[in-house]
Write a protein that holds these residues in place. Structure first.
Motif, PDB file in Angstrom:
ATOM      1  N   GLN A   1       5.793  -3.420   1.136  1.00  0.00           N
ATOM      2  CA  GLN A   1       4.769  -4.113   0.365  1.00  0.00           C
ATOM      3  C   GLN A   1       3.399  -3.481   0.557  1.00  0.00           C
ATOM      4  O   GLN A   1       2.630  -3.311  -0.395  1.00  0.00           O
ATOM      5  N   ARG A   2       3.068  -3.098   1.789  1.00  0.00           N
ATOM      6  CA  ARG A   2       1.784  -2.445   2.054  1.00  0.00           C
ATOM      7  C   ARG A   2       1.687  -1.132   1.279  1.00  0.00           C
ATOM      8  O   ARG A   2       0.637  -0.818   0.689  1.00  0.00           O
ATOM      9  N   ALA A   3       2.764  -0.367   1.267  1.00  0.00           N
ATOM     10  CA  ALA A   3       2.759   0.900   0.544  1.00  0.00           C
ATOM     11  C   ALA A   3       2.567   0.676  -0.951  1.00  0.00           C
ATOM     12  O   ALA A   3       1.839   1.430  -1.614  1.00  0.00           O
ATOM     13  N   ARG A   4       3.204  -0.363  -1.494  1.00  0.00           N
ATOM     14  CA  ARG A   4       3.028  -0.651  -2.925  1.00  0.00           C
ATOM     15  C   ARG A   4       1.595  -1.084  -3.223  1.00  0.00           C
ATOM     16  O   ARG A   4       1.019  -0.684  -4.245  1.00  0.00           O
ATOM     17  N   PHE A   5       1.025  -1.898  -2.345  1.00  0.00           N
ATOM     18  CA  PHE A   5      -0.363  -2.305  -2.539  1.00  0.00           C
ATOM     19  C   PHE A   5      -1.284  -1.084  -2.574  1.00  0.00           C
ATOM     20  O   PHE A   5      -2.194  -0.996  -3.412  1.00  0.00           O
ATOM     21  N   ALA A   6      -1.076  -0.149  -1.646  1.00  0.00           N
ATOM     22  CA  ALA A   6      -1.922   1.044  -1.584  1.00  0.00           C
ATOM     23  C   ALA A   6      -1.791   1.858  -2.870  1.00  0.00           C
ATOM     24  O   ALA A   6      -2.800   2.317  -3.439  1.00  0.00           O
ATOM     25  N   ALA A   7      -0.570   2.021  -3.355  1.00  0.00           N
ATOM     26  CA  ALA A   7      -0.360   2.781  -4.590  1.00  0.00           C
ATOM     27  C   ALA A   7      -0.994   2.068  -5.778  1.00  0.00           C
ATOM     28  O   ALA A   7      -1.622   2.705  -6.641  1.00  0.00           O
ATOM     29  N   ASP A   8      -0.861   0.745  -5.823  1.00  0.00           N
ATOM     30  CA  ASP A   8      -1.444  -0.020  -6.935  1.00  0.00           C
ATOM     31  C   ASP A   8      -2.967   0.076  -6.940  1.00  0.00           C
ATOM     32  O   ASP A   8      -3.595   0.216  -8.002  1.00  0.00           O
ATOM     33  N   MET A   9      -3.564   0.012  -5.758  1.00  0.00           N
ATOM     34  CA  MET A   9      -5.019   0.075  -5.698  1.00  0.00           C
ATOM     35  C   MET A   9      -5.546   1.490  -5.952  1.00  0.00           C
ATOM     36  O   MET A   9      -6.632   1.667  -6.510  1.00  0.00           O
ATOM     37  N   ASP A  10      -4.778   2.499  -5.563  1.00  0.00           N
ATOM     38  CA  ASP A  10      -5.161   3.869  -5.922  1.00  0.00           C
ATOM     39  C   ASP A  10      -5.184   4.028  -7.437  1.00  0.00           C
ATOM     40  O   ASP A  10      -6.100   4.639  -8.009  1.00  0.00           O
ATOM     41  N   LEU A  11      -4.167   3.468  -8.101  1.00  0.00           N
ATOM     42  CA  LEU A  11      -4.127   3.526  -9.555  1.00  0.00           C
ATOM     43  C   LEU A  11      -5.278   2.738 -10.157  1.00  0.00           C
ATOM     44  O   LEU A  11      -5.933   3.200 -11.100  1.00  0.00           O
ATOM     45  N   LYS A  12      -5.548   1.552  -9.634  1.00  0.00           N
ATOM     46  CA  LYS A  12      -6.643   0.724 -10.154  1.00  0.00           C
ATOM     47  C   LYS A  12      -7.975   1.452 -10.038  1.00  0.00           C
ATOM     48  O   LYS A  12      -8.801   1.412 -10.954  1.00  0.00           O
ATOM     49  N   GLU A  13      -8.169   2.125  -8.913  1.00  0.00           N
ATOM     50  CA  GLU A  13      -9.426   2.856  -8.716  1.00  0.00           C
ATOM     51  C   GLU A  13      -9.542   4.013  -9.702  1.00  0.00           C
ATOM     52  O   GLU A  13     -10.624   4.263 -10.249  1.00  0.00           O
ATOM     53  N   ARG A  14      -8.430   4.701  -9.955  1.00  0.00           N
ATOM     54  CA  ARG A  14      -8.471   5.808 -10.913  1.00  0.00           C
ATOM     55  C   ARG A  14      -8.764   5.304 -12.319  1.00  0.00           C
ATOM     56  O   ARG A  14      -9.526   5.923 -13.068  1.00  0.00           O
ATOM     57  N   LEU A  15      -8.176   4.180 -12.687  1.00  0.00           N
ATOM     58  CA  LEU A  15      -8.319   3.677 -14.053  1.00  0.00           C
ATOM     59  C   LEU A  15      -9.618   2.921 -14.286  1.00  0.00           C
ATOM     60  O   LEU A  15     -10.244   3.046 -15.349  1.00  0.00           O
ATOM     61  N   TYR A  16     -10.021   2.089 -13.290  1.00  0.00           N
ATOM     62  CA  TYR A  16     -11.116   1.151 -13.513  1.00  0.00           C
ATOM     63  C   TYR A  16     -12.270   1.277 -12.521  1.00  0.00           C
ATOM     64  O   TYR A  16     -13.253   0.546 -12.625  1.00  0.00           O
ATOM     65  N   GLY A  17     -12.121   2.168 -11.535  1.00  0.00           N
ATOM     66  CA  GLY A  17     -13.211   2.373 -10.583  1.00  0.00           C
ATOM     67  C   GLY A  17     -13.410   1.237  -9.606  1.00  0.00           C
ATOM     68  O   GLY A  17     -14.500   1.077  -9.053  1.00  0.00           O
ATOM     69  N   GLU A  18     -12.372   0.433  -9.362  1.00  0.00           N
ATOM     70  CA  GLU A  18     -12.475  -0.645  -8.383  1.00  0.00           C
ATOM     71  C   GLU A  18     -11.144  -0.823  -7.672  1.00  0.00           C
ATOM     72  O   GLU A  18     -10.101  -0.390  -8.142  1.00  0.00           O
TER      73      GLU A  18
ATOM     74  N   PHE B   1      -9.148  -3.920  -4.930  1.00  0.00           N
ATOM     75  CA  PHE B   1      -9.229  -5.207  -4.265  1.00  0.00           C
ATOM     76  C   PHE B   1      -8.784  -5.059  -2.813  1.00  0.00           C
ATOM     77  O   PHE B   1      -7.937  -4.212  -2.498  1.00  0.00           O
ATOM     78  N   PRO B   2      -9.312  -5.896  -1.936  1.00  0.00           N
ATOM     79  CA  PRO B   2      -8.879  -5.834  -0.539  1.00  0.00           C
ATOM     80  C   PRO B   2      -7.454  -6.360  -0.380  1.00  0.00           C
ATOM     81  O   PRO B   2      -6.983  -7.191  -1.165  1.00  0.00           O
ATOM     82  N   VAL B   3      -6.767  -5.866   0.626  1.00  0.00           N
ATOM     83  CA  VAL B   3      -5.436  -6.340   0.960  1.00  0.00           C
ATOM     84  C   VAL B   3      -5.558  -7.648   1.739  1.00  0.00           C
ATOM     85  O   VAL B   3      -6.430  -7.784   2.614  1.00  0.00           O
ATOM     86  N   ASP B   4      -4.722  -8.599   1.425  1.00  0.00           N
ATOM     87  CA  ASP B   4      -4.652  -9.841   2.191  1.00  0.00           C
ATOM     88  C   ASP B   4      -3.798  -9.573   3.433  1.00  0.00           C
ATOM     89  O   ASP B   4      -2.570  -9.658   3.393  1.00  0.00           O
ATOM     90  N   GLU B   5      -4.468  -9.225   4.532  1.00  0.00           N
ATOM     91  CA  GLU B   5      -3.741  -8.873   5.748  1.00  0.00           C
ATOM     92  C   GLU B   5      -2.967 -10.068   6.300  1.00  0.00           C
ATOM     93  O   GLU B   5      -1.915  -9.902   6.932  1.00  0.00           O
ATOM     94  N   ASP B   6      -3.459 -11.270   6.042  1.00  0.00           N
ATOM     95  CA  ASP B   6      -2.754 -12.466   6.490  1.00  0.00           C
ATOM     96  C   ASP B   6      -1.417 -12.606   5.759  1.00  0.00           C
ATOM     97  O   ASP B   6      -0.428 -13.057   6.337  1.00  0.00           O
ATOM     98  N   PHE B   7      -1.386 -12.211   4.484  1.00  0.00           N
ATOM     99  CA  PHE B   7      -0.132 -12.241   3.734  1.00  0.00           C
ATOM    100  C   PHE B   7       0.869 -11.247   4.315  1.00  0.00           C
ATOM    101  O   PHE B   7       2.048 -11.570   4.515  1.00  0.00           O
ATOM    102  N   LEU B   8       0.410 -10.036   4.606  1.00  0.00           N
ATOM    103  CA  LEU B   8       1.316  -9.045   5.186  1.00  0.00           C
ATOM    104  C   LEU B   8       1.778  -9.473   6.576  1.00  0.00           C
ATOM    105  O   LEU B   8       2.934  -9.240   6.954  1.00  0.00           O
ATOM    106  N   ALA B   9       0.897 -10.132   7.328  1.00  0.00           N
ATOM    107  CA  ALA B   9       1.307 -10.651   8.639  1.00  0.00           C
ATOM    108  C   ALA B   9       2.392 -11.712   8.486  1.00  0.00           C
ATOM    109  O   ALA B   9       3.326 -11.783   9.292  1.00  0.00           O
ATOM    110  N   ALA B  10       2.277 -12.526   7.438  1.00  0.00           N
ATOM    111  CA  ALA B  10       3.308 -13.538   7.183  1.00  0.00           C
ATOM    112  C   ALA B  10       4.646 -12.876   6.839  1.00  0.00           C
ATOM    113  O   ALA B  10       5.702 -13.293   7.326  1.00  0.00           O
ATOM    114  N   LEU B  11       4.597 -11.833   6.010  1.00  0.00           N
ATOM    115  CA  LEU B  11       5.826 -11.106   5.699  1.00  0.00           C
ATOM    116  C   LEU B  11       6.423 -10.488   6.960  1.00  0.00           C
ATOM    117  O   LEU B  11       7.645 -10.510   7.163  1.00  0.00           O
TER     118      LEU B  11
END
Length: 353
Positions: A283-300, A302-312
């Motif tokens: 899930q962390r790897a997918r988040f990183a890939a999604d945010m890399d794409l978001k930054e390329r497309l839209y220049g922004e 979002f932060p990762v919810d570390e509490d969510f990943l801790a729950a997983l």
């Protein structure tokens, strides 16, 4: 609403009142549906560290100020209650649902609103195919509550009481666009776009310079496939390529496909369902890939919810979850074609005093 009168004008409201009455009946039917099946209704905060990690969704940002004015943290209004509800799965709630207010910026049309109601539910210990039967029974209960036997929308009709159609994505591409999707997809998370671009061009859907594989996929979907889904009977579109898995897990019997389906009626997308991904590292790897794409497309990004990943990481049970656009379901039940006709109070458009 009209240019001459706002939503609160008695004449304008009187025209919408029957649709809002349908909304109330469908809301009651939904709550009874889940109560009868042992689901717990939960209520999670709209204010979150991470609004959701879908690359193409835009969020509303704000600032949380503590008791000390210097204690400040950037927060967002959620685009879905997913992260918070999955934390409750980890906490031990086995069946839960929520009718949540969610927020998506830059979206306004006949079927989109910047603030809308999402009906989201999860089943621990069950597969995503169990959600198909939930959808069948829930949509039929909503139709009964509204007095509808057939849905109509933009000239298309759909009978939710007849057997529903289950269609794979590959079969939909073949049937409606004449494209062999399996031949144009290499089974990876970042497919080569060239084969699909060539197939789309032959089908009359022009690719654009710099298109990624998913860009072409969505263009074919929106142009050739979605307008036909849910004609006659609701359609469950399943077996998405794994590169479009979002927060779902791969199918054990075919890891090139994802445990994901979407529900359509009268060409209108109603719901998106997953067999939920529970591996924190993936899930962390997918988040990183999604945010890399978001930054390329839209220049922004979002932060990762570390509490969510801790729950997983702590251990989320094998689960299935689904998000259904409640206002869209009400639109079908009320027989209207614009979302604002089923909202008590719409968000004022940009430029309104």
């Amino acid at each position: 609403m009209t240019a001459a009168h706002p939503f609160w004008h008695p004449d304008v409201f009187a025209a919408r009142a029957p649709h809002l009455a349908v909304r109330g009946r469908v809301l009651g039917a939904a709550r009874r549906f889940f109560a009868d099946r042992g689901f717990v209704e939960v209520d999670t905060p709209a204010l979150q560290v991470s609004p959701g990690m879908e690359p193409h969704l835009h969020a509303f940002a704000t600032e949380l100020v503590g008791a000390n004015p210097d204690d400040r943290r950037r927060m967002h209004l959620h685009t879905s209650p997913e992260f918070a509800m999955k934390k409750l799965l980890v906490a031990g709630v086995p069946r839960l649902f929520q009718i949540a207010r969610v927020f998506r910026n830059g979206e306004r049309s006949a079927t989109h609103h910047p603030e809308f109601s999402m009906l989201e539910w999860y089943r621990a210990g069950e597969g995503y195919t169990a959600l198909v039967e939930d959808c069948v029974e829930l949509v039929r209960a909503a139709a009964v509550a509204s007095g509808r036997t057939v849905f109509t929308f933009r000239g298309m009709s759909c009978d939710p009481f007849r057997p529903w159609r289950v269609l794979t994505v590959a079969d939909a591409f073949a049937e409606y666009a004449g494209i062999d999707l399996t031949a144009a997809y290499d089974g990876t998370h970042e497919p080569d776009p060239a084969p699909l671009a060539a197939a789309a061009a032959r089908a009359g859907v022009a690719p654009h310079a710099g298109d990624r594989w998913e860009d072409i996929f969505f263009r074919v979907m929106f142009d050739r496939i979605e307008p036909h889904l849910g004609a006659g009977v609701p359609c469950v579109l399943t077996d998405y390529p794994v590169c479009m898995a979002a927060l779902s897990r791969p199918k054990p019997e075919d890891p090139t496909l994802a445990e994901r389906f979407e529900l359509y009626a009268c060409g209108l997308e109603l719901a998106n369902a997953f067999g939920e991904l529970t591996d924190a590292a993936v899930q962390r790897a997918r988040f990183a890939a999604d945010m890399d794409l978001k930054e390329r497309l839209y220049g922004e990004r979002f932060p990762v919810d570390e509490d969510f990943l801790a729950a997983l990481e702590h251990g989320m049970p094998a689960s299935a979850g689904i998000a259904l656009g409640f206002d869209r379901l009400v639109m079908l039940c009320a027989g209207v074609e614009t979302i604002e006709e089923v909202l008590w109070v719409p968000v004022a458009p940009v430029g309104t005093p």
